[in-house]
Design a protein around this motif. Structure first.
Motif, mmCIF file in Angstrom:
data_model
loop_
_atom_site.group_PDB
_atom_site.id
_atom_site.type_symbol
_atom_site.label_atom_id
_atom_site.label_comp_id
_atom_site.label_asym_id
_atom_site.label_seq_id
_atom_site.Cartn_x
_atom_site.Cartn_y
_atom_site.Cartn_z
ATOM 1 N N VAL A 61 -29.827 1.803 6.849
ATOM 2 C CA VAL A 61 -29.837 1.854 5.385
ATOM 3 C C VAL A 61 -28.441 2.140 4.841
ATOM 4 N N VAL A 62 -27.756 3.114 5.426
ATOM 5 C CA VAL A 62 -26.430 3.483 4.931
ATOM 6 C C VAL A 62 -25.418 2.374 5.230
ATOM 7 N N CYS A 63 -25.533 1.713 6.367
ATOM 8 C CA CYS A 63 -24.641 0.588 6.675
ATOM 9 C C CYS A 63 -24.818 -0.516 5.633
ATOM 10 N N SER A 64 -26.053 -0.856 5.314
ATOM 11 C CA SER A 64 -26.307 -1.898 4.314
ATOM 12 C C SER A 64 -25.776 -1.486 2.947
ATOM 13 N N CYS A 65 -26.010 -0.243 2.593
ATOM 14 C CA CYS A 65 -25.513 0.252 1.303
ATOM 15 C C CYS A 65 -23.995 0.202 1.259
ATOM 16 N N ARG A 66 -23.368 0.598 2.358
ATOM 17 C CA ARG A 66 -21.909 0.704 2.417
ATOM 18 C C ARG A 66 -21.220 -0.664 2.465
ATOM 19 N N TYR A 67 -21.698 -1.555 3.354
ATOM 20 C CA TYR A 67 -20.954 -2.793 3.596
ATOM 21 C C TYR A 67 -21.568 -4.019 2.932
ATOM 22 N N THR A 99 -22.539 5.576 11.988
ATOM 23 C CA THR A 99 -23.200 6.329 13.043
ATOM 24 C C THR A 99 -24.015 7.441 12.415
ATOM 25 N N ALA A 100 -25.273 7.570 12.850
ATOM 26 C CA ALA A 100 -26.158 8.633 12.375
ATOM 27 C C ALA A 100 -26.566 9.485 13.568
ATOM 28 N N THR A 101 -26.470 10.815 13.422
ATOM 29 C CA THR A 101 -26.858 11.739 14.490
ATOM 30 C C THR A 101 -27.823 12.776 13.939
ATOM 31 N N ALA A 102 -28.683 13.281 14.831
ATOM 32 C CA ALA A 102 -29.655 14.306 14.438
ATOM 33 C C ALA A 102 -29.654 15.436 15.458
ATOM 34 N N LEU A 103 -28.984 16.505 15.146
ATOM 35 C CA LEU A 103 -29.037 17.754 15.910
ATOM 36 C C LEU A 103 -28.958 17.589 17.427
ATOM 37 N N LEU A 104 -28.066 16.809 17.908
ATOM 38 C CA LEU A 104 -27.859 16.573 19.336
ATOM 39 C C LEU A 104 -29.076 15.962 20.035
ATOM 40 N N LEU A 105 -30.063 15.497 19.269
ATOM 41 C CA LEU A 105 -31.258 14.896 19.860
ATOM 42 C C LEU A 105 -31.172 13.383 19.920
ATOM 43 N N ALA A 106 -30.543 12.786 18.920
ATOM 44 C CA ALA A 106 -30.524 11.323 18.853
ATOM 45 C C ALA A 106 -29.277 10.860 18.119
ATOM 46 N N GLU A 107 -28.862 9.639 18.460
ATOM 47 C CA GLU A 107 -27.737 9.002 17.783
ATOM 48 C C GLU A 107 -27.995 7.503 17.741
ATOM 49 N N ASN A 108 -27.755 6.909 16.595
ATOM 50 C CA ASN A 108 -27.873 5.468 16.441
ATOM 51 C C ASN A 108 -26.699 4.950 15.637
ATOM 52 N N GLN A 109 -26.363 3.691 15.867
ATOM 53 C CA GLN A 109 -25.270 3.058 15.140
ATOM 54 C C GLN A 109 -25.738 1.724 14.586
ATOM 55 N N ALA A 110 -25.279 1.437 13.380
ATOM 56 C CA ALA A 110 -25.524 0.129 12.781
ATOM 57 C C ALA A 110 -24.175 -0.471 12.430
ATOM 58 N N GLU A 111 -24.072 -1.789 12.597
ATOM 59 C CA GLU A 111 -22.806 -2.485 12.397
ATOM 60 C C GLU A 111 -23.044 -3.695 11.490
ATOM 61 N N PHE A 112 -22.102 -3.912 10.577
ATOM 62 C CA PHE A 112 -22.186 -5.083 9.708
ATOM 63 C C PHE A 112 -21.700 -6.304 10.469
ATOM 64 N N ARG A 113 -22.529 -7.353 10.460
ATOM 65 C CA ARG A 113 -22.155 -8.623 11.096
ATOM 66 C C ARG A 113 -22.323 -9.728 10.062
ATOM 67 N N GLU A 114 -21.254 -10.466 9.847
ATOM 68 C CA GLU A 114 -21.249 -11.552 8.856
ATOM 69 C C GLU A 114 -22.394 -12.523 9.134
ATOM 70 N N GLY A 115 -23.165 -12.808 8.105
ATOM 71 C CA GLY A 115 -24.280 -13.732 8.230
ATOM 72 C C GLY A 115 -25.591 -13.067 8.634
ATOM 73 N N PHE A 116 -25.512 -11.835 9.164
ATOM 74 C CA PHE A 116 -26.713 -11.126 9.586
ATOM 75 C C PHE A 116 -26.943 -9.841 8.791
ATOM 76 N N GLY A 117 -25.922 -9.341 8.156
ATOM 77 C CA GLY A 117 -26.018 -8.046 7.485
ATOM 78 C C GLY A 117 -25.815 -6.934 8.498
ATOM 79 N N CYS A 118 -26.450 -5.816 8.277
ATOM 80 C CA CYS A 118 -26.309 -4.677 9.175
ATOM 81 C C CYS A 118 -27.413 -4.690 10.222
#
Length: 131
Positions: A61-67, A99-118
């Motif tokens: 969500v934040v990647c889409s909002c940002r880029y 990059t989104a992290t939650a209390l050392l339990l989980a981490e995920n990353q989203a990347e903007f790719r032209e033509g695909f979005g985030c």
């Protein structure tokens, strides 16, 4: 001698009889903390799963909002659902990655790719970035 041993067993007036209230409070606090630890251990897999889902949602969500939307990271944090304040966000403007992290339990990353979005990065893609 019998009278002296009987006198030793009699408590002085005003002396505490049995465990004090402070000791009972300490036992109660220890019991509550032990119960909390047991609940966390019992539900750890569910907590970790919710953390994975939450960080994936936040990163995307934040990647889409940002880029896609062109807004600032601080402004994009407002788009997250209530209760997601524990999710930490960081931004890499050069790679167009969030990059989104939650209390050392989980981490995920989203990347903007032209033509695909985030898109969320797979675990293999994240490991390749670390090398």
């Amino acid at each position: 001698m019998a009278s002296t041993s009987a006198q030793k067993n009699i408590a002085e007036p005003g002396a505490p009889k049995g465990p004090s209230r402070l000791r009972y409070a300490a036992y109660g606090l220890i019991a509550i903390l032990a119960l909390i630890v047991l609940v966390i251990i019992w539900n750890f897999n569910a907590i970790k799963s919710y953390s994975e889902v939450g960080t994936g949602y936040a990163a995307r969500v934040v990647c889409s909002c940002r880029y896609v939307g062109g807004r600032s990271l601080g402004d994009c944090e407002k788009d997250l659902e209530p209760g997601m304040e524990i999710v930490g966000l960081s931004d890499d403007p050069n790679a167009k990655r969030v990059t989104a992290t939650a209390l050392l339990l989980a981490e995920n990353q989203a990347e903007f790719r032209e033509g695909f979005g985030c898109v969320l990065l797979s675990e293999a893609e994240r490991k390749a970035l670390e090398e």
